[in-house]
Design a protein around this motif. Structure first.
Motif, PDB file in Angstrom:
ATOM      1  N   TYR A 213       0.731  -1.179   0.113  1.00 28.10           N
ATOM      2  CA  TYR A 213       0.095  -0.097   0.233  1.00 28.10           C
ATOM      3  C   TYR A 213       0.802   1.179  -0.304  1.00 28.10           C
ATOM      4  O   TYR A 213      -0.079   2.229  -0.466  1.00 28.10           O
ATOM      5  N   ALA A 214       1.685   1.435   0.933  1.00 31.35           N
ATOM      6  CA  ALA A 214       3.146   2.794   0.727  1.00 31.35           C
ATOM      7  C   ALA A 214       2.995   2.166  -0.486  1.00 31.35           C
ATOM      8  O   ALA A 214       3.841   3.957  -1.103  1.00 31.35           O
ATOM      9  N   LYS A 215       3.949   1.119  -1.043  1.00 35.39           N
ATOM     10  CA  LYS A 215       4.249   2.134  -2.441  1.00 35.39           C
ATOM     11  C   LYS A 215       3.150   1.980  -3.706  1.00 35.39           C
ATOM     12  O   LYS A 215       3.913   2.719  -4.856  1.00 35.39           O
ATOM     13  N   ILE A 216       2.122   1.563  -3.186  1.00 38.04           N
ATOM     14  CA  ILE A 216       1.148   2.635  -4.529  1.00 38.04           C
ATOM     15  C   ILE A 216       0.963   3.571  -4.127  1.00 38.04           C
ATOM     16  O   ILE A 216       0.505   4.752  -5.144  1.00 38.04           O
ATOM     17  N   LYS A 217       0.853   4.119  -2.762  1.00 37.22           N
ATOM     18  CA  LYS A 217       0.630   5.433  -2.707  1.00 37.22           C
ATOM     19  C   LYS A 217       2.062   6.714  -3.390  1.00 37.22           C
ATOM     20  O   LYS A 217       1.799   7.772  -3.812  1.00 37.22           O
ATOM     21  N   GLU A 218       3.594   6.371  -2.925  1.00 42.37           N
ATOM     22  CA  GLU A 218       4.631   6.777  -3.916  1.00 42.37           C
ATOM     23  C   GLU A 218       4.283   6.260  -5.557  1.00 42.37           C
ATOM     24  O   GLU A 218       3.993   7.576  -5.952  1.00 42.37           O
ATOM     25  N   ALA A 219       3.749   6.014  -5.532  1.00 42.76           N
ATOM     26  CA  ALA A 219       2.954   5.605  -6.859  1.00 42.76           C
ATOM     27  C   ALA A 219       2.467   6.373  -7.567  1.00 42.76           C
ATOM     28  O   ALA A 219       2.273   7.273  -8.618  1.00 42.76           O
ATOM     29  N   MET A 220       1.355   6.546  -6.870  1.00 41.34           N
ATOM     30  CA  MET A 220      -0.046   7.083  -7.635  1.00 41.34           C
ATOM     31  C   MET A 220       0.286   9.084  -7.033  1.00 41.34           C
ATOM     32  O   MET A 220      -0.661   9.657  -7.419  1.00 41.34           O
ATOM     33  N   ALA A 221       1.212   9.036  -6.688  1.00 43.19           N
ATOM     34  CA  ALA A 221       1.078  10.951  -5.314  1.00 43.19           C
ATOM     35  C   ALA A 221       2.369  11.889  -6.643  1.00 43.19           C
ATOM     36  O   ALA A 221       1.537  12.995  -6.772  1.00 43.19           O
ATOM     37  N   PHE A 222       2.955  11.415  -7.547  1.00 40.39           N
ATOM     38  CA  PHE A 222       3.054  12.629  -8.197  1.00 40.39           C
ATOM     39  C   PHE A 222       4.168  13.346  -7.220  1.00 40.39           C
ATOM     40  O   PHE A 222       3.709  14.536  -7.582  1.00 40.39           O
ATOM     41  N   THR A 223       5.011  13.079  -6.587  1.00 43.13           N
ATOM     42  CA  THR A 223       5.102  14.135  -5.100  1.00 43.13           C
ATOM     43  C   THR A 223       5.826  15.386  -5.965  1.00 43.13           C
ATOM     44  O   THR A 223       5.994  16.143  -4.862  1.00 43.13           O
ATOM     45  N   GLY A 224       6.955  14.905  -6.629  1.00 45.48           N
ATOM     46  CA  GLY A 224       7.035  16.817  -7.386  1.00 45.48           C
ATOM     47  C   GLY A 224       5.758  17.403  -7.880  1.00 45.48           C
ATOM     48  O   GLY A 224       6.261  18.254  -7.739  1.00 45.48           O
ATOM     49  N   GLU A 225       5.116  16.799  -8.547  1.00 51.42           N
ATOM     50  CA  GLU A 225       4.037  17.469  -8.896  1.00 51.42           C
ATOM     51  C   GLU A 225       3.500  18.355  -7.942  1.00 51.42           C
ATOM     52  O   GLU A 225       3.017  19.384  -7.523  1.00 51.42           O
ATOM     53  N   LEU A 226       3.538  17.688  -6.688  1.00 50.80           N
ATOM     54  CA  LEU A 226       2.264  18.021  -5.616  1.00 50.80           C
ATOM     55  C   LEU A 226       3.365  18.951  -4.716  1.00 50.80           C
ATOM     56  O   LEU A 226       2.443  19.986  -4.439  1.00 50.80           O
ATOM     57  N   ALA A 227       4.294  18.703  -4.821  1.00 54.67           N
ATOM     58  CA  ALA A 227       5.382  20.098  -4.267  1.00 54.67           C
ATOM     59  C   ALA A 227       4.846  21.144  -5.420  1.00 54.67           C
ATOM     60  O   ALA A 227       4.624  22.511  -4.294  1.00 54.67           O
ATOM     61  N   ALA A 228       4.955  21.555  -6.130  1.00 53.63           N
ATOM     62  CA  ALA A 228       4.539  22.846  -7.042  1.00 53.63           C
ATOM     63  C   ALA A 228       3.455  23.040  -6.455  1.00 53.63           C
ATOM     64  O   ALA A 228       3.655  24.382  -6.745  1.00 53.63           O
ATOM     65  N   ALA A 229       2.825  22.232  -6.544  1.00 51.40           N
ATOM     66  CA  ALA A 229       1.577  22.963  -6.641  1.00 51.40           C
ATOM     67  C   ALA A 229       1.601  23.542  -5.008  1.00 51.40           C
ATOM     68  O   ALA A 229       1.198  24.796  -5.457  1.00 51.40           O
ATOM     69  N   LEU A 230       2.078  23.173  -4.081  1.00 53.76           N
ATOM     70  CA  LEU A 230       1.443  23.667  -2.532  1.00 53.76           C
ATOM     71  C   LEU A 230       2.627  25.134  -2.896  1.00 53.76           C
ATOM     72  O   LEU A 230       2.409  25.706  -2.149  1.00 53.76           O
ATOM     73  N   ASP A 231       3.552  24.671  -3.151  1.00 54.12           N
ATOM     74  CA  ASP A 231       4.927  26.063  -3.633  1.00 54.12           C
ATOM     75  C   ASP A 231       4.194  27.567  -4.268  1.00 54.12           C
ATOM     76  O   ASP A 231       4.198  28.388  -3.574  1.00 54.12           O
ATOM     77  N   VAL A 232       3.279  26.887  -5.232  1.00 47.93           N
ATOM     78  CA  VAL A 232       2.082  27.895  -5.600  1.00 47.93           C
ATOM     79  C   VAL A 232       1.118  28.262  -5.152  1.00 47.93           C
ATOM     80  O   VAL A 232       1.173  29.656  -4.593  1.00 47.93           O
ATOM     81  N   GLU A 233       0.149  27.554  -3.874  1.00 44.90           N
ATOM     82  CA  GLU A 233      -0.637  27.532  -3.035  1.00 44.90           C
ATOM     83  C   GLU A 233      -0.142  28.591  -1.881  1.00 44.90           C
ATOM     84  O   GLU A 233      -0.847  29.359  -1.571  1.00 44.90           O
ATOM     85  N   ALA A 234       1.391  28.123  -1.729  1.00 43.62           N
ATOM     86  CA  ALA A 234       1.850  29.435  -0.470  1.00 43.62           C
ATOM     87  C   ALA A 234       1.676  30.208  -0.816  1.00 43.62           C
ATOM     88  O   ALA A 234       1.337  31.655  -0.317  1.00 43.62           O
ATOM     89  N   ARG A 235       2.415  30.699  -2.035  1.00 36.47           N
ATOM     90  CA  ARG A 235       2.743  32.855  -2.543  1.00 36.47           C
ATOM     91  C   ARG A 235       1.412  32.786  -2.469  1.00 36.47           C
ATOM     92  O   ARG A 235       1.290  33.945  -2.052  1.00 36.47           O
ATOM     93  N   THR A 236       0.409  32.365  -4.132  1.00 36.95           N
ATOM     94  CA  THR A 236      -0.976  32.838  -4.159  1.00 36.95           C
ATOM     95  C   THR A 236      -1.252  33.084  -2.667  1.00 36.95           C
ATOM     96  O   THR A 236      -2.381  34.515  -2.568  1.00 36.95           O
ATOM     97  N   GLN A 237      -1.592  31.816  -2.144  1.00 38.93           N
ATOM     98  CA  GLN A 237      -2.424  32.550  -0.781  1.00 38.93           C
ATOM     99  C   GLN A 237      -2.223  33.418  -0.214  1.00 38.93           C
ATOM    100  O   GLN A 237      -2.531  34.224   0.832  1.00 38.93           O
TER     101      GLN A 237
END
Length: 264
Positions: A213-237
């Motif tokens: 399950y942990a490996k499935i989550k890691e594969a599904m998360a695309f964490t680099g993409e998520l990290a980029a989105a969170l950076d944009v959210e922090a700036r725009t918010q």
């Protein structure tokens, strides 16, 4: 005898399942700084605890979580405290990263209204069980803000870009049955059964191949993409939070009057 204060976060362990209950029912479990810090620390600790094999997140009373506590928020703004403009990067972003990166399944038992950052926590979870009366509301625009807590990344992945934009721009609630139809939740159950259903599902997962399950989550998360989105959210918010429109909106909310937006 002094009565000890009631914790804003309840933690219960049973059968390899850890249940977090946001416990501010009189405020619809909205997030104060204290609750954000407690939940973040608890989730990070849980990620590293091998005795916990699945996690359930829910709210006490009639709501799941109404998002940011605007009364505390406006008090800090009026006091000139910079904390509200940094809460996305200090609290919400790390919390979303911890949930998405949790090496075990996370199930949101949405027992009532889930709004703003509260709804975003449900979207960041792996599965969502909703009570029949539950509603999801992305009300950021109503208070002159933009998306945060990962919603700009998680919500379109659940329901598509068009429906996510509709929820963000129009800030209209989506009921449980509609949420099921469009893929926002995995299951709808009668009121009062969301938590027990989620816990039963969590026990089933806790007895499963949690490393996989942990490996499935890691594969599904695309964490680099998520990290980029969170950076944009922090700036725009932070930029939106510094506007006159946002200050007017939260003042109007607390004073129970319509906001007068100026677009600046």
């Amino acid at each position: 005898m002094e009565v000890p204060p009631v914790s804003e976060l309840l933690v219960d362990d049973a059968d390899g399942v850890r249940t977090f209950t946001l416990n501010r029912p009189e405020s619809y479990n909205s997030f104060t700084v204290a609750l954000k810090e407690q939940l973040l620390a608890a989730v990070q600790e849980t990620a590293a605890d091998p005795s916990v094999r699945a996690v359930v997140l829910t709210g006490a009373g009639k709501a799941f979580c109404a998002g940011q506590d605007l009364k505390e928020h406006i008090a800090l703004l009026e006091a000139g405290d910079p904390a509200p403009l940094h809460t996305v990067e200090q609290h919400y972003n790390p919390l979303v990263k911890a949930i998405v990166g949790m090496p075990k399944p996370v199930i949101a038992a949405v027992n009532g209204m889930a709004a703003g950052a509260g709804a975003s926590l449900a979207y960041a979870s792996d599965l969502r069980v909703a009570a029949a009366s539950a509603k999801f509301l992305m009300a950021f625009a109503n208070v002159g803000l933009t998306a945060d807590s990962g919603a700009s990344w998680t919500l379109p992945r659940l329901i598509g870009h068009g429906r996510a934009m509709e929820m963000m721009l129009l800030a209209q609630p989506v009921g449980a049955e509609e949420a099921l139809r469009i893929g926002m939740v995995n299951q709808v159950v009668p009121d009062g059964e969301a938590l027990s259903t989620a816990q039963a599902l969590a026990r089933k997962l806790a007895a499963g191949p949690t490393t996989a399950y942990a490996k499935i989550k890691e594969a599904m998360a695309f964490t680099g993409e998520l990290a980029a989105a969170l950076d944009v959210e922090a700036r725009t918010q932070a930029e939106a939070g510094a506007t006159a429109d946002h200050r007017e909106a939260v003042a109007a909310f607390v004073e129970k009057r319509p906001a007068q937006f100026k677009g600046r």
